[in-house]
Design an enzyme around this catalytic site. Structure first.
Site, PDB file in Angstrom:
ATOM      1  N   CYS A  15     -13.575  -6.654   3.946  1.00 35.47           N
ATOM      2  CA  CYS A  15     -12.505  -6.944   4.903  1.00 35.47           C
ATOM      3  C   CYS A  15     -12.277  -5.685   5.743  1.00 35.47           C
ATOM      4  CB  CYS A  15     -11.239  -7.447   4.206  1.00 35.47           C
ATOM      5  SG  CYS A  15     -10.486  -6.282   3.045  1.00 35.47           S
TER       6      CYS A  15
ATOM      7  N   ARG B 149      -7.517  -8.424   1.128  1.00 31.08           N
ATOM      8  CA  ARG B 149      -8.353  -9.615   0.936  1.00 31.08           C
ATOM      9  C   ARG B 149      -9.591  -9.368   0.083  1.00 31.08           C
ATOM     10  NH1 ARG B 149      -8.851 -10.653   7.214  1.00 31.08           N
ATOM     11  NH2 ARG B 149      -8.718  -8.377   7.061  1.00 31.08           N
ATOM     12  N   SER B 150     -10.410  -8.374   0.437  1.00 31.56           N
ATOM     13  CA  SER B 150     -11.677  -8.216  -0.302  1.00 31.56           C
ATOM     14  C   SER B 150     -11.479  -7.812  -1.769  1.00 31.56           C
ATOM     15  CB  SER B 150     -12.662  -7.291   0.420  1.00 31.56           C
ATOM     16  OG  SER B 150     -12.142  -6.010   0.627  1.00 31.56           O
TER      17      SER B 150
HETATM   18  P1  4NP Z   1      -7.300  -6.074   4.389  1.00 33.76           P
HETATM   19  O1  4NP Z   1      -5.848  -5.931   5.041  1.00 33.76           O
HETATM   20  O2  4NP Z   1      -8.306  -5.887   5.516  1.00 33.76           O
HETATM   21  O3  4NP Z   1      -7.303  -7.473   3.877  1.00 33.76           O
HETATM   22  O4  4NP Z   1      -7.401  -5.024   3.317  1.00 33.76           O
HETATM   23  C1  4NP Z   1      -5.458  -4.833   5.810  1.00 33.76           C
HETATM   24  C2  4NP Z   1      -5.077  -3.670   5.177  1.00 33.76           C
HETATM   25  C3  4NP Z   1      -4.652  -2.578   5.924  1.00 33.76           C
HETATM   26  C4  4NP Z   1      -4.610  -2.667   7.302  1.00 33.76           C
HETATM   27  C5  4NP Z   1      -5.005  -3.843   7.932  1.00 33.76           C
HETATM   28  C6  4NP Z   1      -5.426  -4.925   7.193  1.00 33.76           C
HETATM   29  N1  4NP Z   1      -4.161  -1.567   8.061  1.00 33.76           N
HETATM   30  O5  4NP Z   1      -4.050  -1.707   9.290  1.00 33.76           O
HETATM   31  O6  4NP Z   1      -3.854  -0.508   7.484  1.00 33.76           O
END
Ligand code: 4NP
Length: 151
Positions: free
Chosen positions: A8, A14-15
């Site tokens: 992700c 998610r991942s």
């Molecule tokens: P992930 O979610 O891609 O599912 O781990 C996110 C985690 C952090 C951020 C964005 C999406 N961020 O902008 O820090």
């Protein structure tokens, strides 16, 4: 050994769930599951506390996982690379060196014919209900993937 990588953006929401959920459905002597993020924002961090909680509520411990960034050598070390959304897919494919690298990359929800929108929504700025929805999408799809690998 079949090696599967979930990817992700941050590798904290998610991942890590996809990693823990699919891992729980496969035999660890035959399958290695890991996860990574296309961005480096959270490298070295534990999964988001909301992902840890929704997994724990469903009997899966992901608290020991630690975020890392996707790297080009992952194309060599994994047989299947699943992107949680189309933006992750584009970011991974932009690092591919050849067609064989690209062929390993797939949108995770492409494995689930019952889901029309092929993006696992990013729950980071959402609330617990968003994490529940993400858990349900990943659980249903991991079951489909795991069943395919069963004898
Ligand atoms: P992930 O979610 O891609 O599912 O781990 C996110 C985690 C952090 C951020 C964005 C999406 N961020 O902008 O820090």
């Amino acid at each position: 050994m079949t090696r599967i990588l979930m990817v992700c953006l941050g590798n904290i929401c998610r991942s890590p769930l996809a990693h823990g959920i699919l891992e729980s459905k496969l035999n660890s002597s035959e399958f290695y599951v890991d996860s990574a993020g296309t961005a480096a924002y959270h490298v070295g961090h534990q999964p988001d506390r909301r992902s840890i909680k929704i997994a724990k509520n469903n009997g899966i411990d992901i608290s020991h996982q630690m975020a890392r960034q996707f790297k080009v050598s992952d194309f060599d070390n994994f047989d299947f690379i699943y992107a949680m959304d189309s933006s992750n897919y584009t970011n991974i494919v932009s690092l591919a060196r050849n067609n064989s690298d690209i062929e390993k990359v797939k949108l995770f929800l492409e494995e689930n014919p019952n889901i029309f929108n092929k993006n696992v929504p990013d729950p980071y700025y959402g609330d617990m209900s968003d994490f529940e929805h993400v858990f349900d999408l990943i659980e249903a799809t991991s079951l489909i993937i795991a069943r395919r690998f069963l004898p």
